[in-house]
Design a protein around this motif. Structure first.
Motif, PDB file in Angstrom:
ATOM      1  N   UNK A   1      -0.108  -3.469   3.697  1.00 12.46           N
ATOM      2  CA  UNK A   1       0.804  -2.384   4.287  1.00 12.46           C
ATOM      3  C   UNK A   1       1.872  -3.203   4.853  1.00 12.46           C
ATOM      4  N   UNK A   2       3.148  -2.579   4.569  1.00  9.16           N
ATOM      5  CA  UNK A   2       4.382  -3.403   5.102  1.00  9.16           C
ATOM      6  C   UNK A   2       4.204  -3.608   6.351  1.00  9.16           C
ATOM      7  N   UNK A   3       3.594  -2.491   7.245  1.00 13.42           N
ATOM      8  CA  UNK A   3       3.507  -2.629   8.871  1.00 13.42           C
ATOM      9  C   UNK A   3       2.576  -4.047   9.358  1.00 13.42           C
TER      10      UNK A   3
ATOM     11  N   UNK B   1      -4.746  -4.035   7.934  1.00  9.46           N
ATOM     12  CA  UNK B   1      -5.660  -2.929   7.632  1.00  9.46           C
ATOM     13  C   UNK B   1      -6.045  -2.986   6.187  1.00  9.46           C
ATOM     14  N   UNK B   2      -7.394  -2.771   5.941  1.00  8.80           N
ATOM     15  CA  UNK B   2      -7.751  -2.611   4.665  1.00  8.80           C
ATOM     16  C   UNK B   2      -6.991  -1.244   4.016  1.00  8.80           C
ATOM     17  N   UNK B   3      -6.950  -1.180   2.617  1.00  5.65           N
ATOM     18  CA  UNK B   3      -6.795  -0.190   1.914  1.00  5.65           C
ATOM     19  C   UNK B   3      -7.236   1.254   2.262  1.00  5.65           C
TER      20      UNK B   3
ATOM     21  N   UNK C   1       1.004  -1.305  -0.025  1.00  6.67           N
ATOM     22  CA  UNK C   1      -0.136  -0.010  -0.008  1.00  6.67           C
ATOM     23  C   UNK C   1       0.949   1.298   0.135  1.00  6.67           C
ATOM     24  N   UNK C   2       1.860   1.011   0.559  1.00  5.58           N
ATOM     25  CA  UNK C   2       2.925   2.406   0.796  1.00  5.58           C
ATOM     26  C   UNK C   2       3.240   2.574  -0.659  1.00  5.58           C
ATOM     27  N   UNK C   3       3.220   2.194  -1.677  1.00  6.55           N
ATOM     28  CA  UNK C   3       3.547   2.498  -3.187  1.00  6.55           C
ATOM     29  C   UNK C   3       2.499   3.621  -3.479  1.00  6.55           C
ATOM     30  N   UNK C   4       1.376   3.667  -2.974  1.00 10.53           N
ATOM     31  CA  UNK C   4       0.413   4.575  -3.398  1.00 10.53           C
ATOM     32  C   UNK C   4       0.810   6.271  -2.671  1.00 10.53           C
ATOM     33  N   UNK C   5       1.692   5.963  -1.730  1.00 11.71           N
ATOM     34  CA  UNK C   5       2.283   7.394  -0.999  1.00 11.71           C
ATOM     35  C   UNK C   5       3.406   7.966  -1.878  1.00 11.71           C
TER      36      UNK C   5
ATOM     37  N   UNK D   1      -3.870  -7.982   2.195  1.00  8.45           N
ATOM     38  CA  UNK D   1      -5.025  -7.653   2.784  1.00  8.45           C
ATOM     39  C   UNK D   1      -6.408  -7.499   2.158  1.00  8.45           C
ATOM     40  N   UNK D   2      -6.329  -7.235   0.902  1.00  6.85           N
ATOM     41  CA  UNK D   2      -7.541  -7.302  -0.024  1.00  6.85           C
ATOM     42  C   UNK D   2      -6.985  -7.145  -1.416  1.00  6.85           C
ATOM     43  N   UNK D   3      -8.079  -7.549  -2.329  1.00  8.85           N
ATOM     44  CA  UNK D   3      -7.669  -7.423  -3.760  1.00  8.85           C
ATOM     45  C   UNK D   3      -8.433  -6.206  -4.575  1.00  8.85           C
TER      46      UNK D   3
END
Length: 153
Positions: free
Chosen positions: A43-45, A137-139, A10-14, A70-72
């Motif tokens: 998330x990496x976390x 966590x979800x996105x 998810x961090x790629x979206x940051x 976490x989800x697709x």
């Protein structure tokens, strides 16, 4: 041996996949070359707790490959979450891997190849990931917690 295979971060979206202001309107585009194929994310976390659970049950996971997610979501679904949480219109740029790799920035070809791999729908298990780490966590939760990274959009 146990192999742990993670989904897109998810961090790629940051950073690398951060929405970009469209030149022809008052909206943003999300340029991730996935088409309509859902992309698993996490998330990496949240990875460490899942891996710890695997370590705590070695007999259950010995000799297995565990795909964490976490989800697709499709890129448009990721864009919809960003729109809702950030209060900005975000759309899927509908870019192909071939067009993406020609963008010429460092790692463009590698990201395009990664998305080509994700098009093959590698084995990821959302349900198992949530069992291994019930706090994953979800996105939407991830973006809500990281809204500050989008200041100035």
């Amino acid at each position: 041996m146990t192999s742990v295979r993670v989904a897109a971060y998810f961090e790629n979206f940051l950073a690398a996949w951060r929405p970009v202001k469209a030149s022809d309107g008052d909206y943003y585009t999300l340029a991730v070359p996935m088409g309509d194929v859902p992309m698993d994310g996490i998330s990496v976390a949240d990875i460490g707790a899942a891996v710890s659970s695997i370590f705590n049950s070695p007999e259950e996971f010995l000799g297995k490959a565990v795909g964490l997610s976490a989800e697709a979501l499709t890129i448009q679904q990721y864009a919809d979450v960003l729109s809702k949480v950030l209060g900005k219109k975000v759309r899927d740029a509908k870019i192909t891997p071939e067009a993406f790799e020609k963008l010429g920035f460092p790692a463009a070809k590698e990201i395009a190849n990664m998305c080509r791999f994700y098009h093959m729908k590698p084995d990821r298990d959302v349900k198992l990931t949530h069992q291994l780490n019930p706090k994953v966590k979800s996105f939407s939760q991830f973006i809500s917690e990281n809204q500050g990274a989008f200041k100035g959009m």
